[in-house]
Design a protein around this motif. Structure first.
Motif, PDB file in Angstrom:
ATOM      1  N   LEU A 156       1.365  -1.125  -0.019  1.00  0.00           N
ATOM      2  CA  LEU A 156       0.454  -0.338   0.567  1.00  0.00           C
ATOM      3  C   LEU A 156       0.975   1.931  -0.022  1.00  0.00           C
ATOM      4  CD1 LEU A 156      -2.988  -0.884   2.847  1.00  0.00           C
ATOM      5  CD2 LEU A 156      -3.172  -0.139   0.027  1.00  0.00           C
ATOM      6  N   TYR A 157       2.089   1.190   1.024  1.00  0.00           N
ATOM      7  CA  TYR A 157       2.672   2.537   1.069  1.00  0.00           C
ATOM      8  C   TYR A 157       3.377   2.760  -0.175  1.00  0.00           C
ATOM      9  CZ  TYR A 157       5.722   6.076   3.000  1.00  0.00           C
ATOM     10  OH  TYR A 157       6.455   6.762   3.436  1.00  0.00           O
ATOM     11  N   HIS A 158       3.634   1.808  -0.777  1.00  0.00           N
ATOM     12  CA  HIS A 158       4.629   1.780  -2.591  1.00  0.00           C
ATOM     13  C   HIS A 158       3.622   1.907  -3.687  1.00  0.00           C
ATOM     14  CE1 HIS A 158       8.474   2.203   0.388  1.00  0.00           C
ATOM     15  NE2 HIS A 158       8.208   0.971   0.612  1.00  0.00           N
ATOM     16  N   GLY A 159       3.191   1.360  -3.704  1.00  0.00           N
ATOM     17  CA  GLY A 159       1.828   1.343  -4.700  1.00  0.00           C
ATOM     18  C   GLY A 159       1.356   3.042  -4.525  1.00  0.00           C
ATOM     19  N   LEU A 160       0.825   3.702  -3.143  1.00  0.00           N
ATOM     20  CA  LEU A 160       0.031   5.013  -3.188  1.00  0.00           C
ATOM     21  C   LEU A 160       0.481   5.842  -2.896  1.00  0.00           C
ATOM     22  CD1 LEU A 160      -2.676   2.617  -1.862  1.00  0.00           C
ATOM     23  CD2 LEU A 160      -2.701   3.069  -4.436  1.00  0.00           C
ATOM     24  N   GLN A 161       1.885   6.358  -3.505  1.00  0.00           N
ATOM     25  CA  GLN A 161       2.484   7.219  -3.910  1.00  0.00           C
ATOM     26  C   GLN A 161       1.556   8.634  -3.656  1.00  0.00           C
ATOM     27  OE1 GLN A 161       5.534   7.660  -1.706  1.00  0.00           O
ATOM     28  NE2 GLN A 161       5.537   5.578  -0.886  1.00  0.00           N
ATOM     29  N   GLN A 162       1.433   8.164  -4.866  1.00  0.00           N
ATOM     30  CA  GLN A 162       0.366  10.020  -5.291  1.00  0.00           C
ATOM     31  C   GLN A 162      -0.785   9.949  -4.806  1.00  0.00           C
ATOM     32  OE1 GLN A 162       2.078  12.432  -6.981  1.00  0.00           O
ATOM     33  NE2 GLN A 162       3.911  10.810  -7.217  1.00  0.00           N
ATOM     34  N   PRO A 163      -1.299  10.967  -3.573  1.00  0.00           N
ATOM     35  CA  PRO A 163      -2.637  11.055  -3.548  1.00  0.00           C
ATOM     36  C   PRO A 163      -3.074  10.787  -4.082  1.00  0.00           C
ATOM     37  CG  PRO A 163      -1.029  13.070  -2.518  1.00  0.00           C
ATOM     38  CD  PRO A 163      -0.348  12.288  -3.676  1.00  0.00           C
ATOM     39  N   GLY A 164      -4.370  10.409  -3.801  1.00  0.00           N
ATOM     40  CA  GLY A 164      -6.114  10.390  -5.124  1.00  0.00           C
ATOM     41  C   GLY A 164      -6.898   9.903  -3.781  1.00  0.00           C
ATOM     42  N   ARG A 165      -7.658   9.672  -5.003  1.00  0.00           N
ATOM     43  CA  ARG A 165      -9.620   9.665  -4.165  1.00  0.00           C
ATOM     44  C   ARG A 165     -10.063   7.978  -4.141  1.00  0.00           C
ATOM     45  NH1 ARG A 165     -13.152  12.959  -8.103  1.00  0.00           N
ATOM     46  NH2 ARG A 165     -14.695  11.356  -6.984  1.00  0.00           N
ATOM     47  N   ILE A 166      -9.716   7.811  -3.100  1.00  0.00           N
ATOM     48  CA  ILE A 166     -10.258   6.432  -2.596  1.00  0.00           C
ATOM     49  C   ILE A 166     -11.519   6.020  -2.145  1.00  0.00           C
ATOM     50  CG2 ILE A 166      -9.267   4.095  -1.028  1.00  0.00           C
ATOM     51  CD1 ILE A 166      -6.160   5.537  -1.025  1.00  0.00           C
ATOM     52  N   LEU A 167     -12.399   4.943  -2.456  1.00  0.00           N
ATOM     53  CA  LEU A 167     -13.756   5.271  -1.426  1.00  0.00           C
ATOM     54  C   LEU A 167     -13.649   3.508  -1.556  1.00  0.00           C
ATOM     55  CD1 LEU A 167     -17.084   4.482  -0.708  1.00  0.00           C
ATOM     56  CD2 LEU A 167     -17.164   3.309  -3.100  1.00  0.00           C
ATOM     57  N   ASP A 168     -13.378   3.561   0.245  1.00  0.00           N
ATOM     58  CA  ASP A 168     -13.159   2.059   1.472  1.00  0.00           C
ATOM     59  C   ASP A 168     -14.577   1.520   1.626  1.00  0.00           C
ATOM     60  OD1 ASP A 168     -12.554   0.095   2.508  1.00  0.00           O
ATOM     61  OD2 ASP A 168     -11.537   1.907   4.132  1.00  0.00           O
ATOM     62  N   VAL A 169     -14.958   0.304   0.597  1.00  0.00           N
ATOM     63  CA  VAL A 169     -15.554  -0.030   0.654  1.00  0.00           C
ATOM     64  C   VAL A 169     -16.183  -1.161   1.232  1.00  0.00           C
ATOM     65  CG1 VAL A 169     -18.150  -1.512  -0.527  1.00  0.00           C
ATOM     66  CG2 VAL A 169     -16.675   0.267  -1.716  1.00  0.00           C
ATOM     67  N   ALA A 170     -17.082  -1.195   2.349  1.00  0.00           N
ATOM     68  CA  ALA A 170     -16.581  -2.288   3.744  1.00  0.00           C
ATOM     69  C   ALA A 170     -15.698  -2.146   4.658  1.00  0.00           C
ATOM     70  CB  ALA A 170     -16.577  -3.928   2.675  1.00  0.00           C
ATOM     71  N   CYS A 171     -15.448  -0.764   4.814  1.00  0.00           N
ATOM     72  CA  CYS A 171     -14.238  -0.444   6.056  1.00  0.00           C
ATOM     73  C   CYS A 171     -14.215  -0.973   6.435  1.00  0.00           C
ATOM     74  CB  CYS A 171     -14.057   0.700   5.341  1.00  0.00           C
ATOM     75  SG  CYS A 171     -15.676   1.226   6.742  1.00  0.00           S
ATOM     76  N   GLY A 172     -14.898  -1.779   7.764  1.00  0.00           N
ATOM     77  CA  GLY A 172     -14.413  -1.559   8.999  1.00  0.00           C
ATOM     78  C   GLY A 172     -13.885  -1.383  10.249  1.00  0.00           C
ATOM     79  N   TYR A 173     -13.565  -2.197   9.905  1.00  0.00           N
ATOM     80  CA  TYR A 173     -12.578  -1.562  11.627  1.00  0.00           C
ATOM     81  C   TYR A 173     -10.604  -1.691  11.399  1.00  0.00           C
ATOM     82  CZ  TYR A 173     -16.520  -2.137  14.694  1.00  0.00           C
ATOM     83  OH  TYR A 173     -17.414  -2.746  14.866  1.00  0.00           O
ATOM     84  N   SER A 174     -10.482  -1.551  10.013  1.00  0.00           N
ATOM     85  CA  SER A 174      -9.466  -1.544   9.708  1.00  0.00           C
ATOM     86  C   SER A 174      -8.644  -0.704   9.742  1.00  0.00           C
ATOM     87  CB  SER A 174      -8.932  -2.061   8.314  1.00  0.00           C
ATOM     88  OG  SER A 174      -7.652  -1.906   7.374  1.00  0.00           O
ATOM     89  N   ASP A 175      -7.271  -0.350  10.195  1.00  0.00           N
ATOM     90  CA  ASP A 175      -6.697   0.534   9.796  1.00  0.00           C
ATOM     91  C   ASP A 175      -5.549   1.128   8.747  1.00  0.00           C
ATOM     92  OD1 ASP A 175      -5.604   0.746  13.050  1.00  0.00           O
ATOM     93  OD2 ASP A 175      -4.053  -1.038  12.865  1.00  0.00           O
ATOM     94  N   VAL A 176      -6.348   0.592   7.220  1.00  0.00           N
ATOM     95  CA  VAL A 176      -5.655   0.974   6.323  1.00  0.00           C
ATOM     96  C   VAL A 176      -6.046   2.298   6.212  1.00  0.00           C
ATOM     97  CG1 VAL A 176      -6.317   0.258   3.521  1.00  0.00           C
ATOM     98  CG2 VAL A 176      -6.059  -1.572   5.706  1.00  0.00           C
ATOM     99  N   PRO A 177      -7.646   2.828   6.319  1.00  0.00           N
ATOM    100  CA  PRO A 177      -8.478   4.602   6.046  1.00  0.00           C
ATOM    101  C   PRO A 177      -7.323   5.367   6.631  1.00  0.00           C
ATOM    102  CG  PRO A 177      -9.521   2.164   6.302  1.00  0.00           C
ATOM    103  CD  PRO A 177      -8.708   1.746   6.652  1.00  0.00           C
ATOM    104  N   LEU A 178      -6.676   5.228   7.514  1.00  0.00           N
ATOM    105  CA  LEU A 178      -5.709   5.725   8.879  1.00  0.00           C
ATOM    106  C   LEU A 178      -4.742   6.262   7.854  1.00  0.00           C
ATOM    107  CD1 LEU A 178      -5.990   7.764  11.546  1.00  0.00           C
ATOM    108  CD2 LEU A 178      -5.194   6.150  12.409  1.00  0.00           C
ATOM    109  N   LEU A 179      -3.761   5.065   7.681  1.00  0.00           N
ATOM    110  CA  LEU A 179      -2.631   5.259   6.598  1.00  0.00           C
ATOM    111  C   LEU A 179      -3.378   5.608   5.685  1.00  0.00           C
ATOM    112  CD1 LEU A 179       0.231   4.231   6.217  1.00  0.00           C
ATOM    113  CD2 LEU A 179      -0.332   2.639   5.173  1.00  0.00           C
ATOM    114  N   LEU A 180      -4.106   5.954   5.214  1.00  0.00           N
ATOM    115  CA  LEU A 180      -4.033   6.385   3.420  1.00  0.00           C
ATOM    116  C   LEU A 180      -4.106   7.470   3.792  1.00  0.00           C
ATOM    117  CD1 LEU A 180      -6.111   3.947   1.570  1.00  0.00           C
ATOM    118  CD2 LEU A 180      -3.515   4.021   1.454  1.00  0.00           C
ATOM    119  N   GLU A 181      -5.366   7.778   4.766  1.00  0.00           N
ATOM    120  CA  GLU A 181      -5.440   9.637   5.041  1.00  0.00           C
ATOM    121  C   GLU A 181      -4.507   9.999   5.677  1.00  0.00           C
ATOM    122  OE1 GLU A 181      -9.348  10.946   7.137  1.00  0.00           O
ATOM    123  OE2 GLU A 181      -8.420  10.912   8.873  1.00  0.00           O
ATOM    124  N   GLN A 182      -3.185   9.937   6.686  1.00  0.00           N
ATOM    125  CA  GLN A 182      -1.939  10.014   6.713  1.00  0.00           C
ATOM    126  C   GLN A 182      -1.509  10.433   5.780  1.00  0.00           C
ATOM    127  OE1 GLN A 182      -0.940   8.417  10.731  1.00  0.00           O
ATOM    128  NE2 GLN A 182      -2.217   9.595  11.537  1.00  0.00           N
TER     129      GLN A 182
END
Length: 86
Positions: A27-53
């Protein structure tokens, strides 16, 4: 919103929090350029927090109301309560 520990690099801190660090690195290396993301069925994951930061613009989508409360406590990004299958 949780903040990264200033004594550790962002990469080290996040990779140590994850059970599967290779997912974090992809995730970190594949998404270096900020963009728009729809997190479907996001649940309790830390992934959205990382991507937002990392500077991405997110919208969380999940059917469960407890997930909405969890998201809104941690995130600046909006959340939509909805069934992803409809």
């Amino acid at each position: 919103v949780e903040q990264l520990n200033p004594k550790m690099s962002g990469l080290d801190q996040w990779s140590r929090r994850w059970e599967y660090p290779y997912v974090f690195h992809a995730l970190y290396h594949g998404l270096q350029q900020p963009g728009r993301i729809l997190d479907v069925a996001c649940g309790y994951s830390d992934v959205p927090l990382l991507l937002e930061q990392m500077g991405h613009s997110l919208v969380g989508l999940d059917l469960e109301e407890p997930v909405k409360a969890h998201w809104e406590r941690r995130m600046k990004s909006p959340f939509v309560s909805a069934d992803a299958e409809k």
